[in-house]
Write a protein that holds these residues in place. Sequence first.
Motif, mmCIF file in Angstrom:
data_model
loop_
_atom_site.group_PDB
_atom_site.id
_atom_site.type_symbol
_atom_site.label_atom_id
_atom_site.label_comp_id
_atom_site.label_asym_id
_atom_site.label_seq_id
_atom_site.Cartn_x
_atom_site.Cartn_y
_atom_site.Cartn_z
ATOM 1 N N VAL A 158 -29.093 -39.563 -32.079
ATOM 2 C CA VAL A 158 -28.576 -39.866 -30.742
ATOM 3 C C VAL A 158 -28.599 -41.381 -30.592
ATOM 4 O O VAL A 158 -29.664 -41.992 -30.572
ATOM 5 N N ILE A 159 -27.419 -41.983 -30.532
ATOM 6 C CA ILE A 159 -27.330 -43.443 -30.426
ATOM 7 C C ILE A 159 -27.240 -43.779 -28.939
ATOM 8 O O ILE A 159 -26.266 -43.426 -28.273
ATOM 9 N N VAL A 160 -28.281 -44.426 -28.442
ATOM 10 C CA VAL A 160 -28.356 -44.716 -27.005
ATOM 11 C C VAL A 160 -28.199 -46.214 -26.787
ATOM 12 O O VAL A 160 -29.028 -47.013 -27.235
ATOM 13 N N SER A 161 -27.123 -46.586 -26.129
ATOM 14 C CA SER A 161 -26.923 -48.003 -25.828
ATOM 15 C C SER A 161 -25.954 -48.138 -24.661
ATOM 16 O O SER A 161 -24.810 -47.697 -24.756
ATOM 17 N N LYS A 162 -26.414 -48.735 -23.617
ATOM 18 C CA LYS A 162 -25.542 -48.896 -22.446
ATOM 19 C C LYS A 162 -24.286 -49.691 -22.833
ATOM 20 O O LYS A 162 -23.178 -49.309 -22.525
ATOM 21 N N THR A 163 -24.496 -50.792 -23.521
ATOM 22 C CA THR A 163 -23.373 -51.673 -23.859
ATOM 23 C C THR A 163 -22.691 -51.286 -25.167
ATOM 24 O O THR A 163 -21.564 -51.681 -25.418
ATOM 25 N N PHE A 164 -23.380 -50.577 -26.018
ATOM 26 C CA PHE A 164 -22.948 -50.279 -27.390
ATOM 27 C C PHE A 164 -22.616 -51.561 -28.164
ATOM 28 O O PHE A 164 -21.742 -51.591 -29.025
ATOM 29 N N THR A 165 -23.332 -52.625 -27.833
ATOM 30 C CA THR A 165 -23.150 -53.887 -28.564
ATOM 31 C C THR A 165 -24.494 -54.410 -29.086
ATOM 32 O O THR A 165 -24.521 -55.432 -29.763
ATOM 33 N N THR A 166 -25.581 -53.730 -28.758
ATOM 34 C CA THR A 166 -26.902 -54.258 -29.093
ATOM 35 C C THR A 166 -27.117 -54.231 -30.611
ATOM 36 O O THR A 166 -27.010 -53.169 -31.240
ATOM 37 N N GLU A 167 -27.396 -55.394 -31.164
ATOM 38 C CA GLU A 167 -27.389 -55.538 -32.618
ATOM 39 C C GLU A 167 -28.375 -54.596 -33.308
ATOM 40 O O GLU A 167 -28.057 -53.955 -34.304
ATOM 41 N N GLU A 168 -29.589 -54.541 -32.784
ATOM 42 C CA GLU A 168 -30.610 -53.705 -33.421
ATOM 43 C C GLU A 168 -30.141 -52.246 -33.499
ATOM 44 O O GLU A 168 -30.276 -51.579 -34.527
ATOM 45 N N THR A 169 -29.568 -51.782 -32.391
ATOM 46 C CA THR A 169 -29.165 -50.376 -32.315
ATOM 47 C C THR A 169 -27.990 -50.098 -33.259
ATOM 48 O O THR A 169 -27.989 -49.098 -33.992
ATOM 49 N N LEU A 170 -27.002 -50.985 -33.263
ATOM 50 C CA LEU A 170 -25.842 -50.750 -34.128
ATOM 51 C C LEU A 170 -26.234 -50.853 -35.600
ATOM 52 O O LEU A 170 -25.746 -50.087 -36.445
ATOM 53 N N SER A 171 -27.131 -51.771 -35.897
ATOM 54 C CA SER A 171 -27.589 -51.918 -37.273
ATOM 55 C C SER A 171 -28.299 -50.636 -37.732
ATOM 56 O O SER A 171 -28.043 -50.110 -38.820
#
Length: 525
Positions: free
Chosen positions: A187-200
């Motif tokens: 489950v990929i959780v990111s309000k902006t979907f730009t956060t580097e740590e999360t996308l990485s």
Amino acid sequence: MRYPEKLYRHARQLRGLDLRDAFAHDAERAQALALTFDNWRIDVSRQHITVETLALLREYAQEIDLPNWVAALFAGEALNVTENRAAWHTALRQADGVSVSGEVQRVRDEMKALSEAIRKNHYLGATGKPIRAVVNIGIGGSSLGTQLACDALYREGDFDVRFVSNIDEENLRRVLIGLDAETTLFVIVSKTFTTEETLSNANAAREWLNDRRDVAAALLDRHFIAVTANIERARAFGIAPESILPFWDWVGGRFSLWSAVGIGIAIQSGWQTFQAMLNGAAVMDKHFLETPVAHNVPMTLALIDWWNTCFGGKNERIIVPYAHGLRLLPSYLQQLLMESNGKRVDWDGNLLGKESNERSTVSVWGGVGTDSQHAFFQWLHQGMHQANVELIVPVAYQGKARHSGLLAHAVAQAQALMCGRDGDDVADGLRSARVCPGNRVSTMLLLPDFDAWQFGALLALYEHRAFIEGVLYRVNSFDQFGVELGKMLVRPLRDALESNIELASNDIDTATQAQLAYIRHFWKR
Ligand code: F6P
């Protein structure tokens, strides 16, 4: 801004107040300075305050119209002035079927259906096997609240939900140990979907799946879900539209666990538990919105916190839950309070601190009791700083047989902070090292039990305190521009490291150059 003269005068009168004397001279103090919400007992009698302090603080609350601020929050007004947005997290937990908007209800229904399908083994992976583990990839508000809730509400037999937040690959590597790609859902959780740590981490998770199975085409569809306010970006990442749970601009990251961001809670502990958490928060909301200042618990606690910071010189706030399940509460509150109110200008852009006692929030840290007693409590008892300690004590926490030990420790620590020790019982030469001066302040939140309802109410209490403190400090509690700076600086540095390109010396300072040189020298790819 100069606060009302009567508050300064009162603060001067209280200087030198000794809690031991205050109790000795006032048999009613313990009862007079206790607050109640539902059947909680919130003991503020060990704060450096009197009944008069509370009266003066509440008078000030009326003067600056705090109830109107609360009404504006609940009405969804754009209180986040720098970003022209509402901070409308309270709209996410209104009671079922009463006034929840269509869109909020629709996403809630989707969350319920998805979490139940996963828990009942009806949701199948790309190779037809049911999902056995869920990995939440997100950071900050897209992780901390859900992780805290999952830890706090965990019961034996619950669904396996794990968390990855750090860009350090070791985080993902350890979380994936023992997991099978065919039965794992990310489950990929990111309000902006730009956060580097999360996308990485999301990209690394995709590679992990690709490496292990050959049904690559179905990978993203069946093994990735996104929770985001940026649908376009999630789709561009390759996530199917039907696998995207939306939330909205008006939900701040650190206030978002009540939205689809909290799907991990529903998957781990079931929909009923998630709903009970929303219900507990909704009851706290109602109390906050409708209770007059004199009995309003979040407002009174926020006023005391503000008093400690701006009039009591206490720049540290220490959170100590006496419940293993709440061990992540200090980290969660660190983000909630420090990201919200760690500001240096007021909402009109004026620099704070021109008046000597103007402050925004203090530093917030802590740890679980009893472990913390064997770490930083020494500093609390004998150190040179005055801190504001808050002990959270669920009394019948899961009915554990050995619970009396834990409860006794909590009560003893609050007692020790106030009473101290004079050291008269030891020989003169050893005495001074043993003296604990006492008269150190604490608040104790006593909860009858601990369940999802209480947990929801507890988090809502802290959210409301953060907001009211922000109003008292006169800061916008809902932006976080300070976090942006590091994000902006990281890209050229990473590019420089990856390509071995030297950054122009007039672009970076010599300390940064030296650090890069050291890293390049020892960094083994
Ligand atoms: O820490 C800064 C922050 O913007 C938080 O407010 C937010 O919770 C976190 O980053 C994650 O952001 P996102 O959900 O957009 O990935």
